[in-house]
Write an enzyme that holds these catalytic residues in place. Structure first.
Site, PDB file in Angstrom:
ATOM      1  N   THR A  75       0.896  -1.171   0.073  1.00 56.30           N
ATOM      2  CA  THR A  75      -0.012  -0.037   0.133  1.00 56.30           C
ATOM      3  C   THR A  75       0.902   1.243  -0.159  1.00 56.30           C
ATOM      4  O   THR A  75       2.133   1.023   0.373  1.00 56.30           O
ATOM      5  CB  THR A  75      -0.874   0.051   1.419  1.00 56.30           C
ATOM      6  OG1 THR A  75      -0.337   0.007   2.423  1.00 56.30           O
ATOM      7  CG2 THR A  75      -1.965  -1.081   1.137  1.00 56.30           C
ATOM      8  N   THR A 119       1.321   4.391   1.482  1.00 52.01           N
ATOM      9  CA  THR A 119       1.843   4.874   2.746  1.00 52.01           C
ATOM     10  C   THR A 119       2.804   3.880   3.612  1.00 52.01           C
ATOM     11  O   THR A 119       3.775   4.108   4.010  1.00 52.01           O
ATOM     12  CB  THR A 119       0.761   5.540   3.691  1.00 52.01           C
ATOM     13  OG1 THR A 119      -0.275   6.350   3.001  1.00 52.01           O
ATOM     14  CG2 THR A 119       1.434   6.269   4.798  1.00 52.01           C
ATOM     15  N   CYS A 120       2.604   2.572   3.625  1.00 54.51           N
ATOM     16  CA  CYS A 120       2.979   1.498   3.822  1.00 54.51           C
ATOM     17  C   CYS A 120       4.716   1.459   3.383  1.00 54.51           C
ATOM     18  O   CYS A 120       5.491   1.406   4.016  1.00 54.51           O
ATOM     19  CB  CYS A 120       2.584   0.132   4.285  1.00 54.51           C
ATOM     20  SG  CYS A 120       1.155   0.393   5.152  1.00 54.51           S
ATOM     21  N   THR A 121       4.643   1.435   2.016  1.00 55.89           N
ATOM     22  CA  THR A 121       5.641   1.501   1.245  1.00 55.89           C
ATOM     23  C   THR A 121       6.480   2.595   1.418  1.00 55.89           C
ATOM     24  O   THR A 121       7.709   2.233   1.693  1.00 55.89           O
ATOM     25  CB  THR A 121       5.310   1.564  -0.088  1.00 55.89           C
ATOM     26  OG1 THR A 121       4.302   0.075  -0.535  1.00 55.89           O
ATOM     27  CG2 THR A 121       6.398   1.295  -0.971  1.00 55.89           C
ATOM     28  N   MET A 132       8.247   2.193   5.067  1.00 56.82           N
ATOM     29  CA  MET A 132       9.360   1.213   4.962  1.00 56.82           C
ATOM     30  C   MET A 132      10.394   1.629   4.069  1.00 56.82           C
ATOM     31  O   MET A 132      11.564   1.554   4.621  1.00 56.82           O
ATOM     32  CB  MET A 132       8.692  -0.266   4.421  1.00 56.82           C
ATOM     33  CG  MET A 132       7.762  -0.854   5.580  1.00 56.82           C
ATOM     34  SD  MET A 132       8.391  -1.052   7.123  1.00 56.82           S
ATOM     35  CE  MET A 132       7.322  -0.078   8.074  1.00 56.82           C
TER      36      MET A 132
END
Length: 159
Positions: free
Chosen positions: A44, A46-48, A51
């Site tokens: 996703t 924002t998660c990408t 990280m």
């Protein structure tokens, strides 16, 4: 919810994708600060970004003796593919049984999508004794953590 000053819940979970390795937090305490970065879901936006930012700053954390781990309810296989696709060198911990999101009290639902009990975006910095020195939990999954605050928390407890 786990807060600053609490003892972090100890846990064992699947780690490193298809290798089926086990990550035991207790075994990593004493090696330096541990950064646990919970995120809702691999692949996703924002998660990408989150990280990737941890990866970009990983050298700063490692210079202080800290380890960084991403945690989500995704399967180990999905997390391994996620690591490879975006070029992460730090480990991913799979919480498919949702024990960690429950233990840290960071579960949330995406009711509109019919998805329940994923991880809120949250970061915990744990020292060698298992004490939480930094706790941040977002109510809005679109908000990223303050990476400088995390770095400062690690700096305060680094050997």
């Amino acid at each position: 919810m786990v807060s600053t000053g609490d003892t972090a819940p100890t846990f064992t979970a699947t780690y490193r994708g298809s290798d089926h390795e086990t990550f035991d937090l207790a075994e990593h305490l004493g090696e330096g600060p541990v950064v646990l970065a919970f995120f809702p879901g691999a692949f996703t936006s924002t998660c990408t970004t989150e990280m990737e930012t941890f990866e970009d700053r990983l050298g700063e954390f490692e210079a202080l003796g800290a380890s960084v781990y991403g945690i989500s309810v995704d399967t180990p296989f999905a997390l391994q593919e996620f690591r490879e696709e975006i070029g992460l060198s730090f480990g991913m911990i799979s919480d498919t049984n949702r024990r960690l999101v429950e233990a840290f009290d960071v579960a949330m639902d995406f009711t509109s999508m019919g998805v329940e009990d994923v991880a809120k975006r949250a970061v915990f910095v744990v020292d060698g004794e298992g004490e939480v020195h930094y706790a941040w939990v977002a109510e809005d999954p679109g908000i990223e953590p303050d990476y400088d605050e995390i770095y400062d928390a690690v700096t305060e407890i680094a050997d």
